[in-house]
Design a protein around this motif. Structure first.
Motif, mmCIF file in Angstrom:
data_model
loop_
_atom_site.group_PDB
_atom_site.id
_atom_site.type_symbol
_atom_site.label_atom_id
_atom_site.label_comp_id
_atom_site.label_asym_id
_atom_site.label_seq_id
_atom_site.Cartn_x
_atom_site.Cartn_y
_atom_site.Cartn_z
ATOM 1 N N GLY A 257 0.809 -1.206 0.000
ATOM 2 C CA GLY A 257 0.000 0.000 0.000
ATOM 3 C C GLY A 257 0.844 1.258 0.000
ATOM 4 N N ILE A 258 0.212 2.364 -0.360
ATOM 5 C CA ILE A 258 0.965 3.610 -0.509
ATOM 6 C C ILE A 258 1.442 4.144 0.839
ATOM 7 N N VAL A 259 0.794 3.748 1.937
ATOM 8 C CA VAL A 259 1.207 4.232 3.257
ATOM 9 C C VAL A 259 2.617 3.757 3.596
ATOM 10 N N SER A 260 3.036 2.628 3.052
ATOM 11 C CA SER A 260 4.395 2.138 3.284
ATOM 12 C C SER A 260 5.428 3.100 2.705
ATOM 13 N N VAL A 261 5.157 3.609 1.511
ATOM 14 C CA VAL A 261 6.064 4.575 0.886
ATOM 15 C C VAL A 261 6.021 5.906 1.638
ATOM 16 N N GLN A 262 4.850 6.300 2.079
ATOM 17 C CA GLN A 262 4.718 7.536 2.851
ATOM 18 C C GLN A 262 5.507 7.453 4.152
ATOM 19 N N ASN A 263 5.466 6.306 4.820
ATOM 20 C CA ASN A 263 6.245 6.126 6.050
ATOM 21 C C ASN A 263 7.738 6.245 5.774
ATOM 22 N N ARG A 264 8.152 5.722 4.614
ATOM 23 C CA ARG A 264 9.568 5.833 4.233
ATOM 24 C C ARG A 264 9.953 7.291 4.024
ATOM 25 N N LEU A 265 9.089 8.030 3.344
ATOM 26 C CA LEU A 265 9.336 9.451 3.110
ATOM 27 C C LEU A 265 9.427 10.216 4.431
ATOM 28 N N ILE A 266 8.469 10.003 5.304
ATOM 29 C CA ILE A 266 8.457 10.714 6.592
ATOM 30 C C ILE A 266 9.685 10.350 7.409
ATOM 31 N N SER A 267 10.063 9.070 7.389
ATOM 32 C CA SER A 267 11.256 8.632 8.129
ATOM 33 C C SER A 267 12.511 9.320 7.607
ATOM 34 N N HIS A 268 12.637 9.427 6.276
ATOM 35 C CA HIS A 268 13.800 10.112 5.694
ATOM 36 C C HIS A 268 13.878 11.555 6.185
ATOM 37 N N LEU A 269 12.758 12.242 6.128
ATOM 38 C CA LEU A 269 12.770 13.666 6.476
ATOM 39 C C LEU A 269 12.898 13.883 7.975
ATOM 40 N N HIS A 270 12.523 12.873 8.760
ATOM 41 C CA HIS A 270 12.723 12.934 10.211
ATOM 42 C C HIS A 270 14.067 12.341 10.601
ATOM 43 N N LYS A 271 14.856 11.943 9.605
ATOM 44 C CA LYS A 271 16.169 11.346 9.825
ATOM 45 C C LYS A 271 16.081 10.083 10.680
ATOM 46 N N GLY A 272 15.075 9.287 10.371
ATOM 47 C CA GLY A 272 14.962 7.983 11.012
ATOM 48 C C GLY A 272 14.097 7.951 12.244
ATOM 49 N N ASN A 273 13.855 9.089 12.861
ATOM 50 C CA ASN A 273 13.073 9.119 14.099
ATOM 51 C C ASN A 273 11.652 9.570 13.793
ATOM 52 N N ALA A 274 10.822 8.643 13.387
ATOM 53 C CA ALA A 274 9.471 9.038 12.992
ATOM 54 C C ALA A 274 8.471 7.963 13.369
ATOM 55 N N GLN A 275 7.291 8.419 13.682
ATOM 56 C CA GLN A 275 6.178 7.519 13.962
ATOM 57 C C GLN A 275 5.744 6.840 12.663
ATOM 58 N N LYS A 276 5.359 5.575 12.751
ATOM 59 C CA LYS A 276 4.848 4.879 11.576
ATOM 60 C C LYS A 276 3.332 4.947 11.582
ATOM 61 N N PHE A 277 2.781 5.176 10.405
ATOM 62 C CA PHE A 277 1.333 5.303 10.268
ATOM 63 C C PHE A 277 0.773 4.073 9.573
ATOM 64 N N ASP A 278 -0.456 3.734 9.911
ATOM 65 C CA ASP A 278 -1.111 2.619 9.232
ATOM 66 C C ASP A 278 -2.257 3.097 8.350
#
Length: 811
Positions: free
Chosen positions: A271-292
């Motif tokens: 699903g597209i949320v997996s890619v969105q989580n990757r994007l958010i993680s990159h911009l948070h430099k790895g420290n980011a909440q994962k969304f479902d």
């Protein structure tokens, strides 16, 4: 000392500490705050850090693991605190760093932690005291000299200063340090091929579009707005490589960056949320909440990154809907952010304000040859004996970078015979890697666009798109939807004069798809565009219902063939037939019942042919270059072609006059271009008043007069270039739909009447090389006129003031 990265001091080279940064500090001074914070911050952005956590015991040598860690790392960061020099371990580490720096293989970023750099440089204050203590513990003072030298070298470096008088927030200082380390390590950079050819000019063009301040080969400043650019083109043209190069040049100017690639499969599986989580993680430099939930992820993107200057590279976006689903609105990103999108479609950013499009085309011949040679020979040019072969292979690949790379790599160290065989393959079909890439794009098309793509590849490359449109429309291939889709995918170009153009490598690919329908039996394929295969089917009476289109192409001057009707048996589903200069004889009334397009260019004297055709389905008839004259017997037959929309008689040099036009005809396009002896267009053409859309008599040099076209309410295009027409009259209410009037090189045309102001729909008016002296003031009424071309009008002395009122005119 923390040796979590190390197994054993005596381990092999393969188990050396794998670190990029060596962090040196005096534990009691800085451990619990600054050093730990710096270590964590560097680690959080993916930088591998080695730190020495233990004090070296008196009399012991420096652990080999520490030496290895320093030698392996690219950067050392000594945190020089007040008691730093009291540690023998720290001083030995510092000496090793300086040795590496002297060899120009190492970068040192010192942090002066509440100490005066001058005390470090001159070994005064607490550093002098610490060295004296070490001297008392040692047998002699010789070991102090390298330590003093190291301190002096470090004190001369520009680093980061923390001072009580000018207290700075530790978090801000560490943020700057992490940023500098990222830049020096190029940790944000993406991997690009070593054999780059011709990429820089494209990059500079895009930088200019994005208003990037680019100096001495470096991007130094970006604007305050959110920059957006789409790089589009056919598969294998190098979109991703170009985008990565741009990313590498720009990433140091942003707070955070994200490169998302190969996410189509990820979307399909997770699903597209997996890619969105990757994007958010990159911009948070790895420290980011994962969304479902995708909506929650979009809310996070909208709210979290509004105050950040970020760089996004989204590689191979399917379409604009997917882009919107992935990142929402691009304007959600902070000022100064930038988004680079690559796609096979040219319309992905069509509705995005301020977006720039960059079409990446195939490589020019010289650059293509260089790239090929880099892969085939590891040189920039072919060695002696391979010049012609290399040039021919580059031509066969059409300058597609993917093909140049794959074919060049395959041929490396191969024999000349292997090269010759590979060239023969490439002339017939693209390399396998290219076919796979093209097939991905082809499979995304709907079935109608696929059929049109194959038709163009086999028969209609270089043709005015408006002509095959009629056949495709009757076949319900919906050309008004399908052709823009092919164009958006860069599979077909629309050139000047609305000409369909397909790149040679794409044309080969399309023909290969048709060939793959049945490799061994051409008669079982849908289209036969190879002359020898088509001829073999007809001569051998192998026609089948699978064949929908068949084309013959006799070489100029060669003897054509005469066919009898029985040789076309079995071709009951034929919709397109190109006979070229062939002759056909007999009763074809029960043949070609589905024939929609008869292309019989260069046909023999039709008036002498004993030929009977069933034209009930005929939509397009092309008899260009044929021997037809005034007494052509097939005219009675054509009056039965109630669906005929296009009549093309280009370069029928014996035609002096057109016969009567029946009011039962549905003709929309009459093309008489180059009929050099034509002197009369029968006035019955007026009976096509509601139907005729285009009349083209370009190059009919003896034609002096047009029939009364006043009633032609459907006419949109009138082309009279190169005729002897001296007068055109436009009655009030006449030709209200006319959009194009081209009268180039009409030397006898000296005046344009005031009645031209009646052409309220006119958008294009070309009078180049005509004999006009002036234009009437009524031209001001042409409110929709976009193009007015008056090149080489040597008698034209002045223009009317009314031209200033042409609000739509493009300068």
């Amino acid at each position: 000392m923390d040796i979590s990265h190390v197994t054993n001091p005596s381990s092999s080279m393969s188990t050396r500490p794998n670190c990029q940064v060596f962090l040196s500090f005096r534990g009691p001074d800085t451990r619990r705050n600054f050093a730990d914070f710096l270590y964590s911050s560097l680690s959080d952005v993916g930088i591998r850090v080695f730190r020495d956590d233990e004090e070296l015991e008196v009399g012991k040598e420096m652990n080999p693991q520490l030496i290895q860690a320093i030698e392996q790392s690219e950067i050392s960061i000594p945190v020089i605190s007040k008691d730093y020099a009291s540690s023998k371990s720290c001083l030995m580490e510092l000496g090793t760093m300086v040795k590496r720096m002297d060899n120009k293989n190492h970068i040192i970023i010192p942090i002066f932690y509440y100490v005066d750099p001058s005390n470090v440089r001159y070994c005064t204050g607490p550093f002098e005291e610490a060295l004296n203590v070490h001297k008392k513990r040692g047998r002699d003072g010789s070991f102090l000299n390298p330590w003093k030298f190291a301190l002096q070298q470090i004190g001369d470096l520009t680093g980061y200063h923390l001072q009580e008088k000018n207290e700075k927030n530790h978090g801000e200082v560490i943020k700057r340090i992490v940023y500098e380390v990222e830049q020096k390590l190029k940790t944000r950079d993406l991997i690009v091929p070593k054999q780059l050819v011709g990429v820089d000019p494209h990059g500079q063009e895009i930088m200019a579009k994005l208003k990037v301040d680019y100096r001495n080969g470096k991007a130094v400043k970006i604007g305050d707005t959110c920059g957006k650019v789409l790089i589009h083109g056919i598969p294998g043209v190098g979109k991703t490589v170009l985008a990565k190069c741009l990313y590498n040049q720009l990433n140091h100017l942003f707070d955070a960056c994200s490169f998302l690639e190969k996410f189509q499969e990820e979307i399909k599986d997770h699903g597209i949320v997996s890619v969105q989580n990757r994007l958010i993680s990159h911009l948070h430099k790895g420290n980011a909440q994962k969304f479902d939930c995708s909506d929650h992820a979009l809310t996070q993107i909208q709210s979290r990154f509004l105050d950040m200057k970020v760089l996004l590279l989204l590689d191979d976006v399917k379409d604009r809907d997917q882009l919107s689903e992935l990142v929402g609105e691009l304007d959600w990103l902070g000022q100064g952010s930038m988004v680079i999108v690559t796609s096979r479609r040219c319309d992905v950013l069509q509705k995005v304000n301020g977006a720039e499009n960059y079409a990446l085309g195939l490589m020019k011949e010289d650059k293509a040859l260089t790239l090929f040679c880099k892969h085939a020979f590891n040189t920039d040019s072919p060695p002696e004996g391979f010049e012609r072969l290399a040039t021919d292979i580059v031509a066969a690949t059409d300058g597609l970078p993917l093909a140049l790379k794959k074919v060049g790599g395959f041929l490396f160290s191969k024999s000349k015979q292997a090269w010759m065989e590979k060239l023969m393959q490439l002339k017939e079909a693209p390399d396998e890697s290219v076919r796979e890439a093209f097939l991905e794009s082809y499979n995304t098309l709907d079935v109608n666009a696929q059929q049109i793509f194959l038709d163009i590849a086999c028969f209609f490359n270089g043709m005015d798109k408006r002509i095959p449109h009629y056949m495709w429309y009757d076949l319900q291939c919906f050309p008004s939807l399908s052709i823009p889709s092919l164009h958006a995918m860069s599979l077909v170009e629309i050139r000047e004069e609305k000409e369909l153009h397909m790149r040679g490598i794409l044309k080969k690919f399309g023909r290969e798809i048709v060939k793959s329908e049945n490799k061994n039996e051409p008669c079982q394929r849908s289209r036969l565009c190879n002359h020898e295969e088509a001829l073999d089917v007809l001569m051998g009476r192998k026609g089948t219902k699978s064949i929908e289109a068949l084309g013959l192409k006799f070489a100029n001057g060669s003897d054509s063939t005469s066919f009898e009707c029985h040789q076309f048996d079995g071709l009951q589903n034929l919709r397109f037939l190109r006979l070229d200069q062939a002759d056909i004889r007999g009763n074809f009334w029960d043949h070609f019942l589905k024939l929609m397009w008869l292309d019989w260019q260069g046909s023999p004297r039709i008036l002498e042919c004993h030929l009977k055709l069933n034209p009930l389905k005929l939509v397009i008839l092309d008899l260009s270059g044929s021997q037809i004259g005034r007494g052509w017997r097939v005219w009675d037959l054509l009056t039965q072609a109630r669906k005929l929309k296009v009549l093309k008689l280009t370069k029928c040099t014996k035609l002096k006059a057109t016969p009567d036009f029946s009011d039962s005809m549905e003709l929309e396009r009459i093309i008489l271009e180059g009929c050099s002896k034509l002197v009369v267009i029968h006035p019955s053409i007026r009976q096509l008043e509601k139907k005729l859309v285009s009349l083209n008599v370009k190059g009919c040099s003896l034609l002096r007069k047009l029939p009364d076209l006043g009633p032609m309410r459907g006419l949109k295009e009138l082309v009279i270039d190169g005729t002897s027409i001296s007068q055109i009259n436009f009655k009030e209410g006449s030709m209200m739909m006319l959009k194009t009037l081209s009268a180039r090189n009409c030397g006898g045309l000296t005046d344009i009447p005031d009645s031209i102001g009646c052409l309220k729909s006119l958008k294009y008016l070309a009078l180049d090389g005509s004999g006009i002296r002036t234009l009437p003031e009524s031209i001001r009424s042409l409110k929709k006129l976009k193009i007015l071309s008056l090149k080489n009008c040597r008698r034209l002395t002045n223009l009317p003031d009314g031209i200033r009122r042409l609000s739509s005119l493009q300068l």
